[in-house]
Enzyme design. Structure first.
Site, PDB file in Angstrom:
ATOM      1  N   HIS A  10      -0.327  -3.249   2.720  1.00  0.00           N
ATOM      2  CA  HIS A  10      -0.594  -2.639   3.904  1.00  0.00           C
ATOM      3  C   HIS A  10       0.772  -2.819   4.592  1.00  0.00           C
ATOM      4  CE1 HIS A  10      -4.485  -1.452   3.845  1.00  0.00           C
ATOM      5  NE2 HIS A  10      -4.647  -3.144   3.760  1.00  0.00           N
ATOM      6  N   CYS A  42     -10.651  -2.536   2.058  1.00  0.00           N
ATOM      7  CA  CYS A  42     -12.509  -3.014   2.604  1.00  0.00           C
ATOM      8  C   CYS A  42     -12.795  -1.733   3.614  1.00  0.00           C
ATOM      9  CB  CYS A  42     -11.351  -3.637   4.864  1.00  0.00           C
ATOM     10  SG  CYS A  42     -10.044  -2.288   5.124  1.00  0.00           S
TER      11      CYS A  42
END
Length: 444
Positions: A10, A42
């Site tokens: 990320h 996630c």
């Protein structure tokens, strides 16, 4: 200007995509040991649970996209050494074994984190797996098909979501955690009790307040998990114990927390002015306490990666700190939290009080309405809001984003009582439940 980026999930993806636009003349080289970038870990439980059918949807970028922007993508390359004084790095091509040495003017450490793997007897048995990356997700899905009894070790967000996914598929599920409550970092007891009851009603075995001592197996495969209180038959074990930062490469070269998280300033700069860090590899200011803390969240990572890019050459935009704001959906319950729980604040020797609102989300004259539980934690002396939690079958999780802004701006519980919120019977009551928390605190 030569920029080296190590790691590209990320924070790395955000940094590279921004730098490519900001510094078109820069030579950007990315070193990534995997063959993919930007995987949303996630979403693993959603993938395992079948909510997300195509795992490709959990990637929001690709090496090809970043190359088109002008970055040189060294995929399947593991950086093995960094010399911050000489400004060099050494990397190994994992496909060929070839070693390369490169130089840099600016270095961005976005190496992320890796699951904590405790030295437990039997941990190398087959069918004991991690839950972090794309390969792990596929491994869990493949092995779960053949498994009847699945044990999840760790009752944080990932562990809890996996338990729900496995239970929904009809597996016999055991959840083990050394803490005596699930989600204890994020929620106080009145919230976690609801989640625990939900699991127990669905046949999930909760082994809370128990620590894993040993894994037993037959023919090289795990068969039992032994804890401080008992044994649990298992043909698949998923470890979700927590994460530690991947920062060994810079150990002794920049300032770090005890757990190895790189300490950065508000511009994402480490103690070495030419080394920046972002995402799970570093520690940032936690606004409820004003101190540096390790808070590995994808939301933090993309913000930090963006800021590392923007502040690389000139200090332009300060990081505003974090509240560790997060949310989760467990069966019908929508849950979110920000800042400190009452339990965490007490453990940090903060003198806090809390107010809990039990209310319906809409006026009772409406055809339907749902109960909502809101808890706001605040300092007793200053009345500054330091944390909040919400739970309801109605999706009221955005209220926690509002309270995150309140914490970030050091608002008091008294001010919350008079914030301007709209009223419309389809959505809320004349006194918004956030207002009600503030008003009740004034009178308490």
């Amino acid at each position: 200007m030569k920029i080296a980026v190590i790691g590209c999930t990320h924070a790395g993806t955000a940094a590279v995509s921004n730098m490519a636009k900001l510094y078109p003349d820069a030579e950007i080289t990315v070193y990534e040991k995997n063959d993919n970038v930007s995987f949303l870990s996630c979403g693993i439980a959603l993938y395992v649970g079948g909510v997300v059918e195509d795992a490709q949807g959990l990637f929001y970028s690709s090496p090809g996209e970043l190359e088109k922007m002008g970055a040189a993508m060294k995929m399947r390359h593991a950086v093995t050494a960094i010399d911050s004084k000489a400004k060099t790095l050494t990397a190994q091509n994992l496909e060929t074994g070839e070693e390369v040495v490169d130089t840099y003017d600016k270095l961005i450490m976005t190496t992320g984190s890796w699951p904590i793997i405790p030295p437990i007897e039997g941990i190398n048995l087959e069918n004991i797996v991690l839950s972090k990356n794309y390969q792990h997700a596929n491994t869990i899905i493949d092995k779960a098909k053949e498994s009847k009894k699945i044990t999840v070790v760790g009752a944080g967000y990932i562990g809890i979501e996996l338990v729900e996914a496995f239970e929904s598929y009809g597996k016999e599920v055991t959840l083990i955690d050394s803490e005596d409550r699930v989600l204890s970092k994020y929620l106080d007891a009145e919230y976690t009790e609801v989640v625990e009851t939900e699991f127990e009603n669905r046949g999930v075995t909760l082994a809370l307040g128990e620590t894993v001592k040993q894994f037993k197996g037959e023919n090289g495969k795990v068969t039992k998990v032994v804890t401080t209180h008992g044994e649990y038959e298992s043909d698949l074990v998923v470890l979700c114990i927590g994460f530690k930062p991947n920062t060994e490469l810079l150990k002794g070269q920049v300032e770090m927390l005890d757990n190895g998280a790189i300490i950065v300033n508000e511009y994402m700069q480490s103690s070495n002015e030419d080394i920046f860090a972002a995402g799970d590899s570093c520690a940032i200011r936690y606004n409820p306490t004003g101190k540096h803390a390790y808070i590995p969240l994808a939301t933090n990572a993309v913000r930090m990666g963006t800021l590392a890019a923007r502040n690389l050459v000139k200090k332009t935009i300060k990081y505003m700190g974090t509240q560790g704001t997060s949310g989760i959906k467990i069966y019908d319950q929508n849950i979110a939290s920000t800042g400190m729980t009452e339990t965490a604040a007490s453990l940090a020797d903060m003198n806090v009080k809390s107010i809990t609102i039990l209310e319906n989300d809409r006026p009772e004259f409406m055809p339907t309405y749902e109960p909502v539980t809101l808890k706001v934690v605040y300092e007793e002396e200053t009345r500054r809001i330091v944390g909040a939690q919400v739970m309801s079958k109605a999706d009221l999780t955005q209220s926690i984003n509002t309270l995150s802004v309140c914490i970030q701006n050091s608002m008091t519980i008294d001010e919350l009582g008079f914030v301007d919120f709209f009223f419309q019977p389809h959505y809320n009551k004349p006194w918004n439940f956030l207002n009600q928390a503030g008003l009740q605190a004034i009178h308490s």
